[in-house]
Design a protein around this motif. Structure first.
Motif, mmCIF file in Angstrom:
data_model
loop_
_atom_site.group_PDB
_atom_site.id
_atom_site.type_symbol
_atom_site.label_atom_id
_atom_site.label_comp_id
_atom_site.label_asym_id
_atom_site.label_seq_id
_atom_site.Cartn_x
_atom_site.Cartn_y
_atom_site.Cartn_z
ATOM 1 N N LEU A 7 0.817 -1.210 0.000
ATOM 2 C CA LEU A 7 0.000 0.000 0.000
ATOM 3 C C LEU A 7 0.851 1.260 0.000
ATOM 4 O O LEU A 7 2.058 1.219 0.235
ATOM 5 N N TYR A 8 0.156 2.389 -0.222
ATOM 6 C CA TYR A 8 0.823 3.689 -0.260
ATOM 7 C C TYR A 8 0.064 4.652 0.637
ATOM 8 O O TYR A 8 -0.956 5.215 0.229
ATOM 9 N N PRO A 9 0.518 4.846 1.877
ATOM 10 C CA PRO A 9 -0.128 5.817 2.774
ATOM 11 C C PRO A 9 0.010 7.227 2.207
ATOM 12 O O PRO A 9 0.781 7.476 1.274
ATOM 13 N N GLY A 10 -0.714 8.146 2.785
ATOM 14 C CA GLY A 10 -0.647 9.514 2.300
ATOM 15 C C GLY A 10 0.614 10.237 2.741
ATOM 16 O O GLY A 10 1.360 9.775 3.590
ATOM 17 N N GLY A 11 0.851 11.389 2.112
ATOM 18 C CA GLY A 11 1.926 12.275 2.532
ATOM 19 C C GLY A 11 3.322 11.759 2.268
ATOM 20 O O GLY A 11 3.570 10.987 1.338
ATOM 21 N N ALA A 12 4.245 12.187 3.129
ATOM 22 C CA ALA A 12 5.653 11.854 2.949
ATOM 23 C C ALA A 12 5.914 10.363 3.082
ATOM 24 O O ALA A 12 6.778 9.810 2.402
ATOM 25 N N THR A 13 5.156 9.680 3.947
ATOM 26 C CA THR A 13 5.341 8.242 4.115
ATOM 27 C C THR A 13 5.035 7.507 2.822
ATOM 28 O O THR A 13 5.812 6.650 2.362
ATOM 29 N N GLY A 14 3.900 7.829 2.195
ATOM 30 C CA GLY A 14 3.538 7.195 0.934
ATOM 31 C C GLY A 14 4.514 7.520 -0.174
ATOM 32 O O GLY A 14 4.868 6.657 -0.985
ATOM 33 N N LEU A 15 4.972 8.788 -0.219
ATOM 34 C CA LEU A 15 5.932 9.188 -1.254
ATOM 35 C C LEU A 15 7.273 8.492 -1.049
ATOM 36 O O LEU A 15 7.933 8.090 -2.014
ATOM 37 N N THR A 16 7.680 8.328 0.209
ATOM 38 C CA THR A 16 8.927 7.614 0.509
ATOM 39 C C THR A 16 8.861 6.172 0.021
ATOM 40 O O THR A 16 9.792 5.670 -0.627
ATOM 41 N N ILE A 17 7.762 5.500 0.334
ATOM 42 C CA ILE A 17 7.602 4.101 -0.087
ATOM 43 C C ILE A 17 7.548 4.002 -1.605
ATOM 44 O O ILE A 17 8.121 3.079 -2.206
ATOM 45 N N LEU A 18 6.883 4.955 -2.254
ATOM 46 C CA LEU A 18 6.817 4.964 -3.717
ATOM 47 C C LEU A 18 8.208 5.114 -4.323
ATOM 48 O O LEU A 18 8.571 4.401 -5.274
ATOM 49 N N VAL A 60 15.378 8.680 2.627
ATOM 50 C CA VAL A 60 14.380 9.317 1.768
ATOM 51 C C VAL A 60 13.397 10.124 2.608
ATOM 52 O O VAL A 60 13.058 11.269 2.278
ATOM 53 N N ASN A 61 12.926 9.543 3.707
ATOM 54 C CA ASN A 61 11.918 10.214 4.530
ATOM 55 C C ASN A 61 12.457 11.504 5.147
ATOM 56 O O ASN A 61 11.755 12.529 5.192
ATOM 57 N N LEU A 62 13.677 11.480 5.625
ATOM 58 C CA LEU A 62 14.253 12.689 6.226
ATOM 59 C C LEU A 62 14.464 13.776 5.192
ATOM 60 O O LEU A 62 14.247 14.969 5.468
ATOM 61 N N LEU A 63 14.869 13.399 3.977
ATOM 62 C CA LEU A 63 15.044 14.392 2.916
ATOM 63 C C LEU A 63 13.708 15.025 2.520
ATOM 64 O O LEU A 63 13.620 16.243 2.335
ATOM 65 N N LEU A 64 12.672 14.202 2.397
ATOM 66 C CA LEU A 64 11.360 14.720 2.010
ATOM 67 C C LEU A 64 10.768 15.633 3.082
ATOM 68 O O LEU A 64 9.988 16.535 2.769
ATOM 69 N N ASN A 65 11.136 15.399 4.338
ATOM 70 C CA ASN A 65 10.585 16.195 5.431
ATOM 71 C C ASN A 65 11.359 17.477 5.705
ATOM 72 O O ASN A 65 10.950 18.258 6.567
#
Length: 282
Positions: free
Chosen positions: A31-42, A60-65
């Motif tokens: 699955l792909y959660p919303g926001g930065a978490t979903g974008l990180t997984i994508l 990835v998550n720290l960079l996106l945030n």
């Protein structure tokens, strides 16, 4: 000090819940959660599919945030942003360290219960004066500036993420991700009510005292209306006010302590225009 320690412990618990959710429900269901978490997984899955690379979740998550964190520090609150950074870092590190564990392979159960767990983790953060990062920073910023419950505003970005995921990895996962996000949003709206408002109509014989109590609890004013009881044909005072839904129960208890015979009607406010005080984040 006790209050701060309690906040930190609950934020740690929320980070653990978020990481466990990612490594069990989200990963298992694809699955792909919303926001930065979903974008990180994508981004991780794109790197694996097209470049045969495994990128750590934390990087990835720290960079996106990074940009949302700047928005939070600049416009929302310094302590709020520091607590949020704790949540973001812990979630990122725990997601990389915790082993994957499959609870169920049923994609529908994964979507529903994964969404509930995700909404619970986000709600715990917000209740403690923090956020899980990403678009939550933007939603809170818009809510405070515009005075509306704007967590649905981030739906646009989530649609972009899900559309990309659907094109690359199949539309069934993207559609199940919508169920995941819907369940998460419902839990969030049930538990976190700061940016929701309730309209109060209070029939009382002590209007001045009631207005004073409303102001002390919520920092909101009130309007005293003239009324007449149709049964007894006597004069009645009606106090009208709009407060945060999170403060409604406190106001009702205070009013009942002042006037045990007060008649109180609470209506959910759908839309509000004009100045409405929101307590700023620290």
């Amino acid at each position: 000090m006790k209050r701060e320690v309690r906040k930190i412990l609950i934020i740690i618990l929320a980070a653990l819940l978020m990481a466990v959710n990612i490594k069990t429900f989200v990963r298992t269901g694809g699955l792909y959660p919303g926001g930065a978490t979903g974008l990180t997984i994508l981004i991780q899955r794109i790197a694996e599919l097209f470049f045969h690379m495994e990128i750590p979740y934390s990087i990835v998550n720290l960079l996106l945030n990074s940009v949302p964190i700047y928005i939070g520090y600049k416009f929302i609150g310094k302590k709020f942003t520091i607590y949020s950074c704790l949540m973001i870092v812990l979630t990122s590190v725990l997601t990389d360290l915790l082993p994957a564990y499959v609870i169920t392979q049923d994609i529908l159960l994964i979507s529903v219960f994964g969404g509930i767990l995700n909404g619970l983790a986000i709600s715990l953060c917000l209740l403690m004066g923090a956020t899980s990062g990403g678009t939550d920073f933007i939603a809170i910023y818009l809510s405070e500036k515009k005075g509306v419950d704007s967590f649905n505003v981030i739906l646009g970005l989530n649609i972009v993420i899900l559309s990309a995921a659907g094109v690359l990895f199949g539309w069934d996962k993207a559609l199940y991700s919508i169920l995941f996000q819907y369940a998460s949003t419902q839990v969030l709206h049930s538990l976190y009510k700061k940016f929701q408002q309730g309209t109060l109509f209070i029939v009382t014989d002590k209007p001045k005292e009631v207005c004073s109590a409303i102001y002390q609890i919520s920092n909101h004013g009130a309007t005293i209306l003239e009324g007449e009881g149709s049964f007894e044909n006597c004069e009645r005072k009606v106090v009208y006010s709009v407060v945060s839904s999170a403060e409604t129960k406190k106001v009702i208890r205070a009013v009942k302590n002042i006037d045990t015979n007060a008649f109180i009607n609470v209506i959910k406010t759908q839309e509000l225009k004009g100045h409405f005080y929101q307590k700023p984040e620290e």
